[in-house]
Design a protein around this motif. Structure first.
Motif, PDB file in Angstrom:
ATOM      1  N   GLU A  64      51.829  59.810  23.700  1.00 30.48           N
ATOM      2  CA  GLU A  64      50.537  59.674  24.385  1.00 30.48           C
ATOM      3  C   GLU A  64      50.057  61.016  24.915  1.00 30.48           C
ATOM      4  OE1 GLU A  64      47.079  57.955  25.892  1.00 30.48           O
ATOM      5  OE2 GLU A  64      48.538  57.273  24.385  1.00 30.48           O
ATOM      6  N   LEU A  65      50.988  61.847  25.395  1.00 37.10           N
ATOM      7  CA  LEU A  65      50.601  63.178  25.865  1.00 37.10           C
ATOM      8  C   LEU A  65      49.986  63.989  24.725  1.00 37.10           C
ATOM      9  CD1 LEU A  65      50.562  65.436  28.009  1.00 37.10           C
ATOM     10  CD2 LEU A  65      52.884  66.051  27.238  1.00 37.10           C
ATOM     11  N   GLU A  66      50.594  63.925  23.553  1.00 34.77           N
ATOM     12  CA  GLU A  66      50.055  64.636  22.392  1.00 34.77           C
ATOM     13  C   GLU A  66      48.645  64.140  22.068  1.00 34.77           C
ATOM     14  OE1 GLU A  66      52.867  63.994  19.303  1.00 34.77           O
ATOM     15  OE2 GLU A  66      54.538  64.839  20.449  1.00 34.77           O
ATOM     16  N   SER A  67      48.453  62.823  22.171  1.00 35.05           N
ATOM     17  CA  SER A  67      47.131  62.259  21.887  1.00 35.05           C
ATOM     18  C   SER A  67      46.088  62.750  22.884  1.00 35.05           C
ATOM     19  CB  SER A  67      47.217  60.724  21.917  1.00 35.05           C
ATOM     20  OG  SER A  67      45.949  60.144  21.728  1.00 35.05           O
ATOM     21  N   VAL A  68      46.450  62.744  24.165  1.00 34.09           N
ATOM     22  CA  VAL A  68      45.521  63.209  25.201  1.00 34.09           C
ATOM     23  C   VAL A  68      45.218  64.696  25.014  1.00 34.09           C
ATOM     24  CG1 VAL A  68      45.211  63.584  27.679  1.00 34.09           C
ATOM     25  CG2 VAL A  68      46.242  61.460  26.849  1.00 34.09           C
TER      26      VAL A  68
END
Length: 395
Positions: free
Chosen positions: A334-338
């Motif tokens: 999710e961090l990569e997506s954000v």
């Protein structure tokens, strides 16, 4: 010494008032009513019948498990409530120990078995040896021996243990009628079953053994007492299975999550962040703060700072009982997506050199080791491994 003894760990409910040399009163029932209906009325009736005053007891001995989860909780709550009200200490007497002690003087292996369902039993192995009189007299004192401490085991495993001892065995407990046929099929040693007047829990035995434990300094305050379950309840096992199979879900952290994250910090880190520090971080515009949940429960969190086109992970953690179940990987994903949506090209982090599990997690997530900061961490002192991952930004 005078103690009030309580045992509601199994189908039997039993209470007693016991002194060093005698049992003043004992009230035992083995009926289908729940212990919550019977236990306090039994104590009241027993006290009334012998004109006793609970203020005069010295301690409360309680069978502290293993056994029925509901029964143990009822007995524990009753003992704790009385202990707090009367300002008396509690003596934790292991349930299976007290059952074995009721067969005082028996030199065979004493094997209490309580049905734990699914072909498992709560049990232990005990016996009595004899201590000769040093003066050469006829007095011969039985000495209580714990051959194997109380445990939760499959019946087949218990049978294997008993066959190894090659000694006569006597069984007692509510597991006897349930597993009698399995014992007959598997045992290769002589065995027998205790008669009806001693084959279930007896509060008098809890009290007598409790006095010995008290004299040895084995007692605690009512507030400190906790029952010993040996294994999780069915509801807890089912919840754990649901959590294990659940797919982690990640969302943005809110101010309402601050207390839960601070509590996890104190459980997991020696240099824990305070709730105030967490909320201050969350309130900043240059941060990405995420929460992972499994089966409706907070499983972990991630705190990262952003600057220009980089993000640095300051904190990532998962509660111990939910580790290795995908929560940390979901947080990183999710961090990569954000970061991708915000034009961030690189994620940075540092990790203790000795934390091989975390280093493997980051390596599997595409992070590369860039260098070392010597003696960066404290308590204990340890090097920090610097790691980073380049992100592909879709234009």
């Amino acid at each position: 010494m005078r103690v009030l003894a309580i045992d509601s760990s199994g189908l039997t409910a039993t209470v007693a008032i016991v002194e060093d040399e005698q049992t003043i009163a004992e009230y035992t029932t083995n009926y289908k009513k729940t212990h919550s209906q019977t236990l306090l009325p039994m104590i009241d009736e027993m006290v009334r019948m012998v004109d006793a005053d609970l203020k005069d007891i010295d301690a409360i001995a309680v069978a502290g498990g293993p056994g029925s989860f509901t029964g143990l909780r009822i007995g524990s709550a009753t003992a704790k409530g009385l202990g707090l009200a009367l300002d008396k200490p509690l003596i934790h007497v292991p349930t299976v120990d007290a059952m074995a002690y009721s067969m005082y003087g028996c030199e065979d292996i004493i094997c209490p078995i309580m049905d734990a369902r699914r072909k498992q039993v709560y049990t232990g192995l005990y016996s009595f040896s004899h201590k000769k009189n040093e003066d050469g007299g006829l007095y011969d004192e039985p000495v209580f021996q714990v051959l194997r401490m109380q445990m939760a085991v499959p019946v087949e495993e218990l049978i294997r243990h008993l066959n190894v001892y090659r000694r006569r065995v006597v069984f007692l407990g509510d597991g006897v009628p349930v597993y009698k046929e399995m014992l007959a099929e598997g045992l290769k040693v002589p065995y027998s079953f205790a008669p009806s007047f001693m084959n279930r829990q007896r509060a008098a035995a809890v009290g007598a053994l409790g006095i010995r434990y008290y004299e040895a300094g084995r007692y605690e305050s009512a507030a400190e007492f906790r029952p010993e379950y040996l294994r999780k309840s069915q509801a807890e096992r089912e919840r754990a299975e649901r959590e294990k199979n659940a797919v982690p879900k990640v969302r943005r952290m809110t101010m309402e999550d601050g207390a839960a994250v601070a509590e996890m910090e104190h459980q997991l880190f020696s240099d824990a962040w305070s709730e105030k520090s967490i909320l201050e971080t969350l309130d900043q515009t240059n941060t990405i703060c995420l929460i992972a949940e499994k089966a409706g429960r907070t499983a972990g969190y991630l705190l990262a700072y952003t600057a220009a086109d980089e993000a640095e992970i300051a904190r990532i953690a998962v509660v111990k009982e939910l580790q290795r179940q995908g929560a940390a990987r979901a947080l990183l994903t999710e961090l990569e997506s954000v970061c991708g949506s915000e034009g961030i090209k690189k994620i940075l982090l540092d990790v203790r050199s000795g934390n091989s599990a975390a280093r493997a997690l980051y390596a599997n997530a595409g992070f590369k080791e860039d260098g070392i900061r010597q003696r960066f961490y404290e308590d204990p002192e340890e090097d920090a491994i610097l790691m980073s991952r380049e992100l592909e930004i879709n234009v």
